[in-house]
Design an enzyme around this catalytic site. Structure first.
Site, short mmCIF file in Angstrom:
data_model
loop_
_atom_site.label_atom_id
_atom_site.label_comp_id
_atom_site.label_asym_id
_atom_site.label_seq_id
_atom_site.Cartn_x
_atom_site.Cartn_y
_atom_site.Cartn_z
N LYS A 50 45.87 12.40 73.47
CA LYS A 50 45.96 13.80 73.95
C LYS A 50 47.66 14.37 73.55
O LYS A 50 47.77 15.54 73.05
CB LYS A 50 46.23 13.86 75.70
CG LYS A 50 44.80 13.97 76.00
CD LYS A 50 44.91 13.69 77.76
CE LYS A 50 43.35 13.38 78.34
NZ LYS A 50 43.55 13.44 79.83
N ALA A 72 49.01 12.70 79.01
CA ALA A 72 48.97 11.37 80.16
C ALA A 72 47.33 11.56 80.38
O ALA A 72 46.56 12.52 80.21
CB ALA A 72 49.47 12.11 81.24
N ASP A 73 46.79 10.44 80.69
CA ASP A 73 45.51 10.14 81.47
C ASP A 73 45.46 9.36 82.54
O ASP A 73 46.24 8.39 82.55
CB ASP A 73 44.67 9.94 80.32
CG ASP A 73 43.12 9.92 80.63
OD1 ASP A 73 42.73 11.02 80.68
OD2 ASP A 73 42.59 8.80 81.08
N THR A 74 44.69 9.71 83.73
CA THR A 74 44.51 9.05 84.98
C THR A 74 43.15 8.51 84.92
O THR A 74 42.19 9.19 84.93
CB THR A 74 45.07 9.60 86.11
OG1 THR A 74 46.42 10.06 85.85
CG2 THR A 74 45.03 8.85 87.31
N GLY A 109 48.05 6.48 81.87
CA GLY A 109 48.79 6.12 80.64
C GLY A 109 49.78 7.36 80.48
O GLY A 109 49.44 8.67 80.67
#
Length: 212
Positions: A50, A72-74, A109
């Site tokens: 991303k 970011a990634d969750t 992340g």
């Protein structure tokens, strides 16, 4: 300048409440992952994708190579199995039933990158404990519509807080951006927040225990 490569209202809220000024840029990427990848590796990989996509789009519209792009990634993981966003109400019901009365983990992340070739990525983990849920409670929560666009089929900043017994680690991490970690890393990159308090969303949850 800080550039958020995300359309997430939750991440924008956390950055704003954390005292950061930022602009947004689109960052549409494939979320396909290799079979058997660990949750920690998965969120780092997706966050970096991303950030890289956001940087490309930012430079394409004339952004500076020195600007810092944040991706970011969750994800939610139960027993090492990654739970993404439910495809439909049936899958949401299956996820919430599996989470009932158990501990699971939320990983976010975070990737930082600029056009001068500098980049880094890391991940933060929070343990979340669900109370035992009745089938009726699960169905009523699904009827609210909240689970359908969230990893693990719940949002701790909303009605999903009522499903949680307690958590251990960063609350903002579960919402979508671990602000303690983000503040520390952005400081290293020369981006400081304004001197205002971060207003965490408590919703009656127990205090943070330990650290992530």
């Amino acid at each position: 300048m800080l550039v958020l490569a995300s359309a997430s209202p939750r991440r924008g809220m956390l950055l704003k409440e954390g005292g950061f000024s930022f602009t947004r840029v689109a960052a549409d990427v494939s979320e396909e992952l290799s079979q058997g990848i660990s949750p920690d590796s998965a969120v780092k990989q997706l966050a970096l994708r991303k950030a890289q996509a956001g940087l490309k789009n930012w430079l394409d519209i004339g952004g500076s190579r020195e600007d810092v792009v944040l991706g970011a990634d969750t994800i939610v993981a139960l027993g090492g199995r990654i739970l993404g966003k439910p495809k439909d109400e049936k899958e949401a019901e299956e996820m919430l039933t599996a989470l009932s009365g158990r501990e699971h983990e939320v990983y976010t992340g975070v990737a930082l990158i600029n056009g001068a070739g500098r980049q880094e990525h890391g991940a933060v983990r929070t343990a979340v404990f669900f109370r035992y849920l009745t089938h009726q409670e699960i169905l009523e929560y699904i009827d609210s519509g909240e689970p359908m666009d969230k990893a693990g089929a719940y949002g701790i900043q909303g009605l999903g807080a009522l499903l949680v017994d307690y958590y251990r680690g960063s609350l903002s991490n579960v919402i979508g951006l671990p602000m303690e970690y983000v503040k520390a890393r952005l400081s290293v990159w020369g981006i400081e927040h304004e001197d205002i308090a971060l207003h965490e969303v408590k919703d009656g949850l127990s205090p943070v225990e330990g650290s992530s």
